[in-house]
Motif scaffolding. Structure first.
Motif, PDB file in Angstrom:
ATOM      1  N   PHE A  60      -6.271 -13.246 -38.824  1.00  0.00           N
ATOM      2  CA  PHE A  60      -6.641 -11.857 -39.615  1.00  0.00           C
ATOM      3  C   PHE A  60      -6.713 -12.305 -40.997  1.00  0.00           C
ATOM      4  O   PHE A  60      -7.688 -12.168 -41.521  1.00  0.00           O
ATOM      5  N   LEU A  61      -5.929 -13.178 -41.582  1.00  0.00           N
ATOM      6  CA  LEU A  61      -6.072 -13.716 -42.871  1.00  0.00           C
ATOM      7  C   LEU A  61      -7.025 -14.641 -42.964  1.00  0.00           C
ATOM      8  O   LEU A  61      -7.918 -14.586 -43.923  1.00  0.00           O
ATOM      9  N   GLN A  62      -7.461 -15.596 -41.918  1.00  0.00           N
ATOM     10  CA  GLN A  62      -8.671 -16.386 -42.112  1.00  0.00           C
ATOM     11  C   GLN A  62      -9.903 -15.817 -42.312  1.00  0.00           C
ATOM     12  O   GLN A  62     -10.833 -16.299 -42.974  1.00  0.00           O
ATOM     13  N   ASN A  63     -10.201 -14.564 -41.807  1.00  0.00           N
ATOM     14  CA  ASN A  63     -11.488 -13.650 -41.903  1.00  0.00           C
ATOM     15  C   ASN A  63     -11.445 -13.103 -43.425  1.00  0.00           C
ATOM     16  O   ASN A  63     -12.311 -13.157 -43.768  1.00  0.00           O
ATOM     17  N   ALA A  68     -11.028 -13.647 -51.131  1.00  0.00           N
ATOM     18  CA  ALA A  68      -9.670 -13.431 -51.455  1.00  0.00           C
ATOM     19  C   ALA A  68      -9.670 -13.648 -52.955  1.00  0.00           C
ATOM     20  O   ALA A  68      -9.015 -12.808 -53.604  1.00  0.00           O
ATOM     21  N   TRP A  69     -10.254 -14.796 -53.508  1.00  0.00           N
ATOM     22  CA  TRP A  69     -10.286 -14.861 -54.720  1.00  0.00           C
ATOM     23  C   TRP A  69     -10.829 -13.716 -55.715  1.00  0.00           C
ATOM     24  O   TRP A  69     -10.184 -13.294 -56.743  1.00  0.00           O
TER      25      TRP A  69
END
Length: 80
Positions: A60-63, A68-69
């Motif tokens: 989920f976080l990889q997507n 993100a930055w």
């Protein structure tokens, strides 16, 4: 580590190795060390870490990684 250190006259070595002109007709120090091929050492030390952290993987976080930055910058500096 075993080694040999000997002081010899360079004329005695001319049969075995090429002596530079600056060392001919002089006493020289000979040091003999065991040969270790650096490539063999490096190959023995190399171990793959691929997959070592797979237990922490969160798809989920990889997507969300790609933006993100930029989201973090907006959250941090939005109201300044």
């Amino acid at each position: 580590m075993d080694f040999v250190r000997v002081i010899k006259h360079s004329n005695d070595l001319e049969k075995f190795i090429d002596i530079p002109e600056g060392l001919k007709n002089r006493k020289v120090e000979i040091i003999i060390l065991p040969y270790t091929d650096q490539e063999d050492i490096e190959q023995g030390k190399k171990k793959s870490l691929r997959g070592a952290l797979s237990k922490y993987k969160n798809e989920f976080l990889q997507n969300q990684e790609s933006d993100a930055w930029s989201k973090n910058v907006v959250d941090k500096y939005e109201n300044r």
